[in-house]
Scaffold this active site. Sequence first.
Site, PDB file in Angstrom:
ATOM      1  N   GLU A 245       0.836  -0.908   0.111  1.00 44.86           N
ATOM      2  CA  GLU A 245       0.212  -0.199  -0.471  1.00 44.86           C
ATOM      3  C   GLU A 245       0.882   1.540  -0.704  1.00 44.86           C
ATOM      4  O   GLU A 245       2.158   1.299   0.533  1.00 44.86           O
ATOM      5  CB  GLU A 245      -1.063  -0.426   1.326  1.00 44.86           C
ATOM      6  CG  GLU A 245      -1.848   1.230   1.100  1.00 44.86           C
ATOM      7  CD  GLU A 245      -2.623   1.446   3.215  1.00 44.86           C
ATOM      8  OE1 GLU A 245      -3.333   1.750   2.575  1.00 44.86           O
ATOM      9  OE2 GLU A 245      -1.695   0.149   3.595  1.00 44.86           O
ATOM     10  N   LYS A 305     -10.174   0.237  -2.003  1.00 45.71           N
ATOM     11  CA  LYS A 305     -10.064  -0.053  -0.441  1.00 45.71           C
ATOM     12  C   LYS A 305     -11.249   0.186   0.132  1.00 45.71           C
ATOM     13  O   LYS A 305     -12.547   1.569  -0.295  1.00 45.71           O
ATOM     14  CB  LYS A 305      -9.377   0.668   0.261  1.00 45.71           C
ATOM     15  CG  LYS A 305      -8.960   0.201   1.594  1.00 45.71           C
ATOM     16  CD  LYS A 305      -8.158   0.949   2.332  1.00 45.71           C
ATOM     17  CE  LYS A 305      -7.543   0.292   3.391  1.00 45.71           C
ATOM     18  NZ  LYS A 305      -6.517   1.040   4.522  1.00 45.71           N
ATOM     19  N   CYS A 355      -4.597  -4.035   3.885  1.00 46.42           N
ATOM     20  CA  CYS A 355      -4.315  -2.569   5.483  1.00 46.42           C
ATOM     21  C   CYS A 355      -5.327  -3.430   6.306  1.00 46.42           C
ATOM     22  O   CYS A 355      -5.292  -4.416   6.536  1.00 46.42           O
ATOM     23  CB  CYS A 355      -3.801  -1.731   5.392  1.00 46.42           C
ATOM     24  SG  CYS A 355      -3.258   0.091   6.988  1.00 46.42           S
TER      25      CYS A 355
END
Length: 505
Positions: A245, A305, A355
């Site tokens: 990321e 995301k 994440c």
Amino acid sequence: MFISFPPTALWGAAPVGVALVVAAVWGCGIGQALLYGYAAGLAFFLPLLPWVGIYVGAGPWIALAAVEAVAVAVFGALVSRMVVLPGYPLWCACAWTATEALRSRLPFGGFPWGKLAFGQTDGPLVQLAAIASAPAVSFAVALIGCSGFAVVRAALRRSPRAAVRASLGGIVPFAGAALLIALPAYEPRASVTVAVIQGNVPRLGLDFNAQRAAVLENHLRRTEDLSSAIESGRMPRPALIVWPENASDIDPLRDRQVRARIDETVNRLGVPVLVGAVLSADDGTSRNVSIVWNPGSGPGQQHIKRRLVPFGEYLPMRPLATRLSAYADKAGRFVPGDGDGIVTLAGIPTAAAICYEVAFDDLVRESVRGGAQLITVPTNNATFGRTAMSYQQLAMSRLRAIEHRRTVLIAATSGVSAVVTPDGTVTDQSALFSADTLIATVPLDDRLTLATRWGALPEAVTSALAAAALIAATVIKRRARRTTGLKQSVPADTTPVPIDEQKTP
């Protein structure tokens, strides 16, 4: 409960922690139980989450811990009611699962960090994740803790039968986990050679991305070094590569120079790279994206995301929050994506859990149900320094590997990057704040575990049982109060009055 999590990772401490909470609220009223439960919650979350405020001050850390501790307070209140029920350890364990389910969804989309399951990856109970996901592991921990308390209480009351009955509740989860471990190894159907790139960042702290070009250059250079090693025969050629990321916080779809630089590196390598990037929009918003960058054709499929970090990637109640904290306005203006989180790398359907997303049961499960044979976790933990955060995230990823029987590849800008096999074993990992390249041949599979098939059903069932137990306990309490009230209304002296002394109307 805290010391069951990394960095100490003493998984056996978690049931003891649950037992102590039950002991603290035993015999208490609702108000006292809430207070003691809240104190226990603070004692758990305050040492678990200090990385939240490492560069922004103690305020956000304490505020988050204070909110999360409410779940343990509710657990304490529920236990104080449920202990009147036969087999109360079972119902109390259901109550713990229900409170974890609640705080994983509320507020602002929830915060699953600190589920008891995530502290069990070095112990046998984690194998239960393959049957009913993380809630099954948390349930087992809570059941062992509550049963342990019941055993000790029965022993102190010199009630051997009660002690034996209570001990069964603690034995069952261990027996189930042992059975899973004893089963034949889960044989994969295929394998693939992969690489994970950790380019590192120029410096620690919130301003690590002030040198965005340097972060990108670190990852390009590390990938080019891999190309040289492959060309010289020192390393095998992987089928795919995963970048972390924020590897390119300069929008590679808008910046021609950056796009050309990535194209050059990927074309030389000759294999697709999953590039973590930030894409900017004309309205001032951003998107946190993993892009499949193919040799020859350039950028292709994207995963945006889906679950954003509140007060980090976006700011709930922005006008109010900016008045309360000077740091609040530093929160991003990211927009969430949708879809199932799957991209195709070298012909392999791959889950991209960016994440924070790896903490959520439903997101990874949706990707695996959609056909993902490999799970990637591109992450950026540079803003959390040398804290336990990266190791806590690694523990979550290990649970996901076991839960879905999939290889998990963690690619971090500054560590910890890792390769995790479907049984939860870490075969390779990087150090914090160092550049590294991990290459491994890993298993692939497309079969679904029971946990993947059942989804949130076990969690829903245990939560429903907790609700039913609360109703039953409330009814019993009310009946007991009514009975006590009737006894108190009977005169203390009930000697019959002789007939000749009775007054006639």
